[in-house]
Scaffold this motif. Structure first.
Motif, PDB file in Angstrom:
ATOM      1  N   PRO A 517       0.801  -1.234   0.000  1.00 31.72           N
ATOM      2  CA  PRO A 517       0.000   0.000   0.000  1.00 31.72           C
ATOM      3  C   PRO A 517       0.827   1.275   0.000  1.00 31.72           C
ATOM      4  O   PRO A 517       0.419   2.283  -0.606  1.00 31.72           O
ATOM      5  N   LEU A 518       1.977   1.275   0.680  1.00 33.25           N
ATOM      6  CA  LEU A 518       2.793   2.481   0.741  1.00 33.25           C
ATOM      7  C   LEU A 518       3.428   2.826  -0.599  1.00 33.25           C
ATOM      8  O   LEU A 518       3.990   3.908  -0.752  1.00 33.25           O
ATOM      9  N   LEU A 519       3.330   1.905  -1.561  1.00 34.92           N
ATOM     10  CA  LEU A 519       3.875   2.169  -2.892  1.00 34.92           C
ATOM     11  C   LEU A 519       2.781   2.357  -3.933  1.00 34.92           C
ATOM     12  O   LEU A 519       3.054   2.318  -5.129  1.00 34.92           O
ATOM     13  N   ASP A 520       1.541   2.564  -3.487  1.00 35.79           N
ATOM     14  CA  ASP A 520       0.517   3.041  -4.408  1.00 35.79           C
ATOM     15  C   ASP A 520       1.053   4.316  -5.053  1.00 35.79           C
ATOM     16  O   ASP A 520       1.495   5.242  -4.359  1.00 35.79           O
ATOM     17  N   HIS A 521       1.031   4.385  -6.376  1.00 32.65           N
ATOM     18  CA  HIS A 521       1.759   5.493  -7.017  1.00 32.65           C
ATOM     19  C   HIS A 521       1.158   6.854  -6.698  1.00 32.65           C
ATOM     20  O   HIS A 521       1.874   7.866  -6.704  1.00 32.65           O
ATOM     21  N   THR A 522      -0.141   6.912  -6.386  1.00 36.27           N
ATOM     22  CA  THR A 522      -0.720   8.203  -6.008  1.00 36.27           C
ATOM     23  C   THR A 522      -0.204   8.639  -4.639  1.00 36.27           C
ATOM     24  O   THR A 522       0.004   9.834  -4.396  1.00 36.27           O
ATOM     25  N   PHE A 523       0.011   7.691  -3.741  1.00 31.74           N
ATOM     26  CA  PHE A 523       0.575   7.999  -2.426  1.00 31.74           C
ATOM     27  C   PHE A 523       2.039   8.398  -2.563  1.00 31.74           C
ATOM     28  O   PHE A 523       2.509   9.344  -1.914  1.00 31.74           O
ATOM     29  N   VAL A 524       2.775   7.695  -3.423  1.00 32.56           N
ATOM     30  CA  VAL A 524       4.179   8.013  -3.670  1.00 32.56           C
ATOM     31  C   VAL A 524       4.311   9.431  -4.228  1.00 32.56           C
ATOM     32  O   VAL A 524       5.185  10.207  -3.814  1.00 32.56           O
ATOM     33  N   GLU A 525       3.457   9.777  -5.187  1.00 29.33           N
ATOM     34  CA  GLU A 525       3.496  11.130  -5.752  1.00 29.33           C
ATOM     35  C   GLU A 525       3.261  12.172  -4.672  1.00 29.33           C
ATOM     36  O   GLU A 525       3.982  13.179  -4.589  1.00 29.33           O
ATOM     37  N   TRP A 526       2.244  11.957  -3.848  1.00 26.25           N
ATOM     38  CA  TRP A 526       1.911  12.918  -2.800  1.00 26.25           C
ATOM     39  C   TRP A 526       3.069  13.057  -1.819  1.00 26.25           C
ATOM     40  O   TRP A 526       3.454  14.175  -1.444  1.00 26.25           O
ATOM     41  N   ALA A 527       3.623  11.937  -1.390  1.00 25.58           N
ATOM     42  CA  ALA A 527       4.719  11.983  -0.421  1.00 25.58           C
ATOM     43  C   ALA A 527       5.950  12.674  -1.002  1.00 25.58           C
ATOM     44  O   ALA A 527       6.657  13.396  -0.296  1.00 25.58           O
ATOM     45  N   SER A 528       6.220  12.469  -2.287  1.00 24.06           N
ATOM     46  CA  SER A 528       7.408  13.080  -2.893  1.00 24.06           C
ATOM     47  C   SER A 528       7.326  14.599  -2.872  1.00 24.06           C
ATOM     48  O   SER A 528       8.349  15.282  -2.850  1.00 24.06           O
ATOM     49  N   ASN A 529       6.102  15.127  -2.868  1.00 21.37           N
ATOM     50  CA  ASN A 529       5.910  16.576  -2.922  1.00 21.37           C
ATOM     51  C   ASN A 529       5.938  17.252  -1.551  1.00 21.37           C
ATOM     52  O   ASN A 529       5.824  18.486  -1.463  1.00 21.37           O
ATOM     53  N   LEU A 530       6.080  16.475  -0.486  1.00 23.07           N
ATOM     54  CA  LEU A 530       6.150  17.062   0.850  1.00 23.07           C
ATOM     55  C   LEU A 530       7.499  17.752   1.050  1.00 23.07           C
ATOM     56  O   LEU A 530       8.519  17.303   0.517  1.00 23.07           O
ATOM     57  N   PRO A 531       7.543  18.832   1.831  1.00 23.61           N
ATOM     58  CA  PRO A 531       8.826  19.482   2.120  1.00 23.61           C
ATOM     59  C   PRO A 531       9.790  18.513   2.802  1.00 23.61           C
ATOM     60  O   PRO A 531       9.385  17.682   3.622  1.00 23.61           O
ATOM     61  N   THR A 532      11.047  18.595   2.466  1.00 22.30           N
ATOM     62  CA  THR A 532      12.014  17.639   3.002  1.00 22.30           C
ATOM     63  C   THR A 532      12.209  17.786   4.508  1.00 22.30           C
ATOM     64  O   THR A 532      12.546  16.809   5.183  1.00 22.30           O
ATOM     65  N   ASP A 533      11.979  18.993   5.045  1.00 29.55           N
ATOM     66  CA  ASP A 533      12.238  19.174   6.474  1.00 29.55           C
ATOM     67  C   ASP A 533      11.195  18.504   7.362  1.00 29.55           C
ATOM     68  O   ASP A 533      11.385  18.423   8.582  1.00 29.55           O
ATOM     69  N   ILE A 534      10.091  18.030   6.789  1.00 25.23           N
ATOM     70  CA  ILE A 534       9.160  17.260   7.608  1.00 25.23           C
ATOM     71  C   ILE A 534       9.286  15.752   7.320  1.00 25.23           C
ATOM     72  O   ILE A 534       8.605  14.943   7.939  1.00 25.23           O
ATOM     73  N   LYS A 535      10.128  15.402   6.371  1.00 31.28           N
ATOM     74  CA  LYS A 535      10.481  13.987   6.199  1.00 31.28           C
ATOM     75  C   LYS A 535      11.635  13.646   7.132  1.00 31.28           C
ATOM     76  O   LYS A 535      11.576  12.678   7.892  1.00 31.28           O
ATOM     77  N   LEU A 536      12.701  14.426   7.043  1.00 31.03           N
ATOM     78  CA  LEU A 536      13.862  14.260   7.912  1.00 31.03           C
ATOM     79  C   LEU A 536      13.877  15.468   8.835  1.00 31.03           C
ATOM     80  O   LEU A 536      14.512  16.476   8.559  1.00 31.03           O
ATOM     81  N   GLY A 537      13.108  15.384   9.926  1.00 31.54           N
ATOM     82  CA  GLY A 537      12.921  16.530  10.815  1.00 31.54           C
ATOM     83  C   GLY A 537      13.677  16.367  12.113  1.00 31.54           C
ATOM     84  O   GLY A 537      13.490  15.392  12.840  1.00 31.54           O
ATOM     85  N   GLY A 538      14.548  17.324  12.408  1.00 32.10           N
ATOM     86  CA  GLY A 538      15.308  17.259  13.646  1.00 32.10           C
ATOM     87  C   GLY A 538      16.160  16.013  13.761  1.00 32.10           C
ATOM     88  O   GLY A 538      16.375  15.489  14.860  1.00 32.10           O
TER      89      GLY A 538
END
Length: 635
Positions: A517-538
């Motif tokens: 499920p985490l590799l549903d391409h619509t989810f992947v697209e959405w996640a790729s567009n998130l700012p990097t500082d909330i992916k790797l935060g602190g």
């Protein structure tokens, strides 16, 4: 979930050898033990091995159109097939089955080759259009399902779900591709579109092929790519809310099945998140408890079963766990037969075992693969960004001589605590972002491959280095942000070449369908567009993912140190596998290739056995390469 094969005469309509097609199909019996069918017409043969999941009664393949002009073979699942079917019915299409297979065919009839843009799922398919005298093939967006192909010297185009299916043809040379060998010893797998063989290829994720009769060249083309278009900042609580909504929808869309369905539950963040979403939807729909399974190890350094049990208890799953012997190294030859080419991810062993356990109770299992790639969860991302901060402060003209010199002079201290193992860091800082990341993820660094390979083999490489794989992808990347760039590289190489390959072969060896499920391409697209500082935060990998999941999972499950599916390679190669290792580095199959420096192989093995160096990763690669050569020589 299935296995598909096919033969197309690109020069006309010569009769297809039915026995050759049958051999191809039966080589993949494990992918579909429920049914096996062949279809032949002049110039075309298609085969299918079926593992029945949806529309068990009428979903047989190869599937033909009502007028007989189109034939389709398909491996995978289309999760939005019901919505597409309704749309097509509204356009006047009439369906004979309830299968997603027929939806693909009628989508092609409605939208032509653009149909791939409508499909949401994991798939690899080939469709023959007799009227247009062409074959259209496509592989899903991120590469969950595999596809191999070759154009033989006699003009026959052959394809299959596994490399072994097309290697049944004696006309297909088993000549090794020197560049693929170099790639393997750098990455631990052979990245797309290469295979270990010079004349066989993988269709890359998000790519398709249109092959017309008379075509002398096969030209794959990309139909999808990750966007990495960072969106404007939003309140964090809004992002958390949307993430859970999207995750819940992706998981729910992949829970349809006419056979028993469950989930892998390692106790890590990703699999626990999937199980939490499954349990909630199951409870809302009054389904039976989720079937979960996990394996533990008889050594605390490698065992996470306590966390799997915690999640299973919280969500009242029907949980099945099995403790695996730490010294479960009897699968080496089996793995070589499964993967068909050298594959050095040692976690393939526990992956094989957890698939074996799951298949005892379910036919479909959901996994948590993809969380680390989507949300920057790997520890190596933190290291890479720490190095990047140094690069940003010092120009390459200064970094290269200073850190390059330090890297050459600093000893390779495998025996020391990690904080003192600075050689790799110095070497990475002397490089740019792409070269530094390549250096960090390489299983065998450049300097070691230079010693490993013979002078004659290095001449065959003609200057080629495995870094070119990364450079080619980086040149096409839609982003210049350093973190997004290395995520993009992993989506193009590590994810399909290692993670998804490992799971596909291990699961299909047991006739188990695994959905991601985490590799549903619509989810992947959405996640790729998130700012990097909330992916790797602190300094916390998967920061936004973990924060979103705090209402659903405990602090220990979310924030403890990641162990992964590790096995004690160093100890194996010094202990119970010591004799096997010594035999491998002296093996005629290995040395007769002319690829290796025999003295260096011997030295590397003896240094490791004596515990003066830790060469376990490199030696496992050598061992799996030798096993591949030996097993395939017997085939």
């Amino acid at each position: 979930m299935c296995g598909i094969v096919g033969i197309l005469d690109t020069r006309g309509a010569r009769p297809i050898d039915r026995e050759a097609l049958r051999r191809m199909n039966e080589s993949q019996f494990h992918r579909g033990p429920d049914e096996g069918e062949l279809y032949l017409e002049p110039g075309l043969g298609m085969g299918h091995r079926r593992l029945s999941i949806i529309d068990i009664a009428t979903g047989q393949q190869p599937f033909r159109s009502a007028d007989g002009t189109m034939t389709l073979v398909f491996n995978g699942e289309i999760y939005n097939y019901r919505a597409l079917r309704d749309e097509l019915v509204a356009k006047g299409h009439v369906f004979r089955t309830k299968s997603d297979t027929e939806v693909i065919m009628q989508a092609y009839q409605a939208w032509g080759e653009d149909c791939v843009h409508r499909l949401r799922g994991m798939f690899a398919f080939a469709l023959w259009d007799r009227n247009k005298q062409l074959m259209f093939m496509a592989r899903d967006h991120v590469g969950v399902k595999p596809m191999f192909y070759s154009l033989l010297p006699n003009g026959l185009f052959v394809f299959g779900s596994e490399l072994k299916s097309i290697m049944t043809f004696p006309e297909l040379s088993r000549e090794l591709n020197p560049r693929a060998v170099e790639d393997y010893f750098a990455y631990g797998y052979v990245p797309e579109p290469k295979t270990i063989y010079h004349h066989a290829f993988k269709l890359s994720p998000g790519h398709c092929i249109t092959l017309r009769i008379g075509d002398a060249v096969v030209q794959p083309r990309r139909y999808w790519d990750l966007p990495f278009k960072v969106q404007p900042k939003r309140p964090q609580e809004d992002v958390e809310r949307e993430l859970i909504e999207r995750l819940r929808e992706c998981v729910g869309s992949q829970m349809e099945s006419e056979v028993p369905l469950g989930a892998f539950l390692s106790g890590g963040v990703d699999s626990s998140a999937v199980v939490a979403m499954m349990a909630q939807q199951g409870a809302a729909e009054k389904r039976k408890p989720v079937q979960t399974c996990s394996i533990g190890f008889d050594h605390p350094d490698y065992d996470e079963s306590i966390y799997a049990n915690e999640v299973a208890t919280r969500y009242r799953t029907n949980h099945h766990a099995q403790i695996v012997d730490q010294d479960d190294y009897g699968l080496i030859d089996t793995l070589a037969r499964l993967y068909d080419e050298p594959f050095a991810d040692s976690s393939a062993i526990p992956t094989y075992r957890v698939c074996q356990l799951a298949r005892q109770r379910v036919t479909v299992a959901l996994s948590g693969d993809g969380g680390d790639e989507n949300f920057a969860g790997y520890r190596r991302y933190r290291f890479a960004m720490a190095e990047q901060r140094v690069r940003d402060k010092l120009p390459l003209g200064l970094r290269k001589p200073v850190f390059g010199t330090l890297g050459r002079l600093y000893p390779k201290a495998d025996w020391a605590p990690r904080v003192l193992r600075a050689k790799t860091t110095f070497e990475a800082l002397a490089r740019d972002t792409v070269e530094g990341y390549f250096h960090g993820v390489s299983r065998m660094p450049d300097r070691m491959r230079d010693e490993l390979f013979s002078d004659a083999f290095k001449r065959r490489l003609q200057g080629y280095r495995a870094i070119e794989v990364f450079k080619e992808h980086a040149a096409n990347a839609p982003t210049e942000d350093p973190l997004s760039l290395i995520q993009y590289l992993d989506f193009k190489t590590w994810l399909p070449g290692d993670i998804l390959t490992k799971v596909d072969r291990a699961s299909m060896a047991h006739s188990l369908e695994v959905r991601v499920p985490l590799l549903d391409h619509t989810f992947v697209e959405w996640a790729s567009n998130l700012p990097t500082d909330i992916k790797l935060g602190g300094g916390e990998g998967k920061y936004i993912f973990k924060k979103s999941l705090e209402p659903f999972l405990s602090h220990d499950v979310l924030y403890r140190s990641k162990k992964g599916f590790s096995i004690p390679l160093a100890g194996w190669l010094r202990g119970p596998l010591q004799d096997k290792l010594r035999a491998a580095v002296r093996s005629p199959q290995l040395l007769d290739t002319g690829i290796f420096n025999a003295d260096f192989l011997h030295t590397m093995a003896e240094q490791h056995i004596a515990a003066t160096h830790d060469h376990s990763a490199a030696l496992w690669q050598v061992l799996m390469f030798e096993t591949f050569l030996r097993v395939n020589a017997q085939a």
